[in-house]
Design an enzyme around this catalytic site. Sequence first.
Site, short mmCIF file in Angstrom:
data_model
loop_
_atom_site.label_atom_id
_atom_site.label_comp_id
_atom_site.label_asym_id
_atom_site.label_seq_id
_atom_site.Cartn_x
_atom_site.Cartn_y
_atom_site.Cartn_z
N CYS A 1 -4.91 7.87 9.22
CA CYS A 1 -5.26 7.06 10.71
C CYS A 1 -4.74 8.22 11.67
O CYS A 1 -3.83 9.18 11.61
CB CYS A 1 -4.10 5.98 10.58
SG CYS A 1 -4.71 4.80 9.61
N ASP B 1 3.67 0.09 12.17
CA ASP B 1 2.87 -0.60 11.77
C ASP B 1 2.50 -2.06 11.94
O ASP B 1 1.35 -2.35 11.50
CB ASP B 1 2.90 -0.25 10.08
CG ASP B 1 2.69 1.35 9.70
OD1 ASP B 1 3.12 1.62 8.28
OD2 ASP B 1 2.41 2.23 10.49
N ARG C 1 -9.12 0.13 3.51
CA ARG C 1 -8.18 1.04 3.14
C ARG C 1 -6.87 0.58 2.71
O ARG C 1 -5.97 0.75 1.75
CB ARG C 1 -7.78 2.28 3.91
CG ARG C 1 -8.86 3.41 4.25
CD ARG C 1 -8.35 4.48 4.89
NE ARG C 1 -7.02 4.67 4.40
CZ ARG C 1 -5.91 5.34 5.15
NH1 ARG C 1 -6.11 5.23 6.56
NH2 ARG C 1 -4.73 5.57 4.80
N ARG D 1 0.78 14.41 13.49
CA ARG D 1 1.05 14.26 11.83
C ARG D 1 1.16 15.35 11.07
O ARG D 1 0.49 16.03 10.25
CB ARG D 1 -0.14 13.54 11.35
CG ARG D 1 -0.19 12.03 11.95
CD ARG D 1 -1.26 11.03 11.21
NE ARG D 1 0.04 10.53 10.08
CZ ARG D 1 -0.62 9.35 9.27
NH1 ARG D 1 -1.66 8.86 9.54
NH2 ARG D 1 0.31 8.74 8.28
N LYS E 1 0.77 -1.13 -0.09
CA LYS E 1 -0.08 -0.10 0.20
C LYS E 1 0.83 1.24 -0.06
O LYS E 1 0.61 2.20 -0.77
CB LYS E 1 -0.99 -0.09 1.21
CG LYS E 1 -1.54 1.59 1.48
CD LYS E 1 -2.43 1.34 2.74
CE LYS E 1 -1.71 1.96 3.88
NZ LYS E 1 -1.28 3.13 4.27
N ASN E 2 1.87 1.27 0.92
CA ASN E 2 2.66 2.63 1.27
C ASN E 2 3.65 2.98 -0.06
O ASN E 2 4.07 3.87 0.09
CB ASN E 2 3.42 2.54 2.36
CG ASN E 2 2.33 2.53 3.68
OD1 ASN E 2 0.98 3.19 3.18
ND2 ASN E 2 2.76 2.19 4.91
C1 EPZ Z 1 4.08 6.86 6.61
O1 EPZ Z 1 3.49 7.92 7.28
C2 EPZ Z 1 3.12 5.52 6.56
N1 EPZ Z 1 2.05 5.89 5.66
C3 EPZ Z 1 2.56 5.22 8.01
O2 EPZ Z 1 1.70 4.07 7.63
C4 EPZ Z 1 3.76 4.90 8.88
O3 EPZ Z 1 3.00 4.45 10.35
C5 EPZ Z 1 4.78 5.82 8.72
O4 EPZ Z 1 5.05 6.32 7.55
C6 EPZ Z 1 6.04 5.54 9.78
O5 EPZ Z 1 6.31 4.53 9.10
C7 EPZ Z 1 2.15 6.05 4.32
O6 EPZ Z 1 3.23 5.70 3.94
C8 EPZ Z 1 0.76 6.25 3.44
P1 EPZ Z 1 6.18 9.70 8.87
P2 EPZ Z 1 3.77 9.19 7.36
O7 EPZ Z 1 6.46 11.05 8.38
O8 EPZ Z 1 4.78 9.40 6.27
C9 EPZ Z 1 7.06 12.78 12.14
C10 EPZ Z 1 -0.23 2.57 7.62
O9 EPZ Z 1 -0.65 2.01 8.73
N2 EPZ Z 1 6.97 13.98 11.31
O10 EPZ Z 1 7.31 8.81 8.59
O11 EPZ Z 1 2.92 10.20 7.60
C11 EPZ Z 1 5.68 12.41 12.43
O12 EPZ Z 1 4.72 13.19 13.37
C12 EPZ Z 1 0.29 4.22 7.87
O13 EPZ Z 1 0.16 1.99 6.49
C13 EPZ Z 1 7.40 15.03 11.54
O14 EPZ Z 1 7.57 15.68 12.55
O15 EPZ Z 1 4.73 9.17 8.51
C14 EPZ Z 1 5.98 11.00 13.10
O16 EPZ Z 1 6.29 11.08 14.38
C15 EPZ Z 1 -0.06 4.64 9.22
N3 EPZ Z 1 7.09 16.36 10.56
C16 EPZ Z 1 7.41 10.66 12.44
O17 EPZ Z 1 7.85 11.87 11.93
C17 EPZ Z 1 6.81 15.95 9.28
O18 EPZ Z 1 6.69 16.59 8.35
C18 EPZ Z 1 7.38 9.72 11.28
O19 EPZ Z 1 6.23 10.09 10.30
C19 EPZ Z 1 6.47 14.51 8.90
C20 EPZ Z 1 6.73 13.56 9.79
#
Ligand code: EPZ
Length: 419
Positions: free
Chosen positions: A117, A306, A398, A122, A22-23
């Site tokens: 989610c 995840d 989803r 986020r 998916k991702n």
């Molecule tokens: C991706 O989300 C995945 N979603 C999430 O999977 C997954 O949990 C996550 O990566 C971590 O592996 C998709 O790929 C569509 P991040 P993403 O940016 O990109 C902080 C699922 O179940 N952060 O890696 O939104 C954030 O708050 C979903 O498939 C900032 O601070 O996650 C978090 O603490 C749920 N500023 C950490 O980084 C930013 O600009 C990691 O978030 C961006 C993120």
Amino acid sequence: MEKLVITGGTPLKGDVVISGAKNAAVAILPATLLIDGICTINNLPNISDVKIYCEILEYMGAKIKWNSKNEITIDTRNISTTIAPYDLTHKFRASYYVLGAMLSRKGHVQVGMPGGCKLGARPIDQHIKGFEALGATVEVENGNITAKADKLIGNSIYMDVVSVGATINVMLSAVLAEGTTVIDNAAKEPHIVDVANFLNTMGADIRGAGTDIIKINGVKKLSGNATYSVVPDQIEAGTFMLAAVASKGDITIKNCISKHLDSITAKIIEVGGHIEDYGDSMRIWCDSRPSKANIKTLPYPGFPTDIQPQMGVVLSIADGTSIINESIWESRFQYTDELNKMGAKITTNGKTAIFEGIETLSSAPVYACDLRAGAALIIAGIIANGKTEIYNLEHIDRGYENIEEKFRKLGANIERVIE
Ligand code: EPZ
């Protein structure tokens, strides 16, 4: 309203074929906007996030032909708008990749705020930091994110946080930029590598994906004219691996990349499970109650956040007391309230959860609060005594293709019922 009805107690046995990730799919689809041409993508998971993305791309002018339920041919030569509407983008998280792709393609873009989610705040500050480093101006107002750039010029960007989304979005915005972009402290997930591989197949010049430092040499054009197969889903594979352990079953997952699952494999062995690794498939079995274990979720190659809820189900019935430390998301333990309805003994405090293992769960009506929590509740229903009902299936649909059919083929007594 739909619900899943599961009668528990059957160990899972047999083979399951893992779908495309998916991702990766929800990043590769918007990446096609960088192509002034036609390309074919196969091994797409047939899930609602993919279907909604195709709606967004068609709204923007792409022509999509479904060659099968898992393959499309997409023509992005005539993109007619740089706006992705809120009524579609708010349905999931990855809609924000349109920003990086359209900033590259057209130099301006407006995307409705993403949804996804509910795992915490986020923020998207790292995405914006990357776009601005390449010369864009970004505004967030009225529920939209608007980005503009007369010209995108390569730059070096150090990510303050390891972010999957920001790493991909900045990569998308750098592919057609003038000069070289270096993303330092980049995320290394398998889906990052897959997006880079897709873009390189279409004519980009991206090196180092999968390491901390990704280097993107801007090119003039992506011509497409190629076919790309999406990487197998690491998280779906991990979900079935843990279902085998929790149910004391014996399954073989096919079409996986075992290297992507190392952290999950290590924990399964630690709690008493067994693994046979064949590279593109793996056998997982467990013939005893799992032992306790402690988990700390980390960016890849650490234990995936995840997979945390699914591991929580295993620990809820483990022999002893276990601790999970969720280091990525501020609020990813809502599922434990539902497991406690089923007799689990879990206490949470911020990013830490303590699991006092019990012998077995008891059935109850439970509610999926997000995608992976929903998958965890399915595993819980499969091992619980009695008949469990799971609601809010839209979360599960989803990200998992035909999940009840896949579990049913492994022997689970599971039905999707319309009330
Ligand atoms: C991706 O989300 C995945 N979603 C999430 O999977 C997954 O949990 C996550 O990566 C971590 O592996 C998709 O790929 C569509 P991040 P993403 O940016 O990109 C902080 C699922 O179940 N952060 O890696 O939104 C954030 O708050 C979903 O498939 C900032 O601070 O996650 C978090 O603490 C749920 N500023 C950490 O980084 C930013 O600009 C990691 O978030 C961006 C993120």
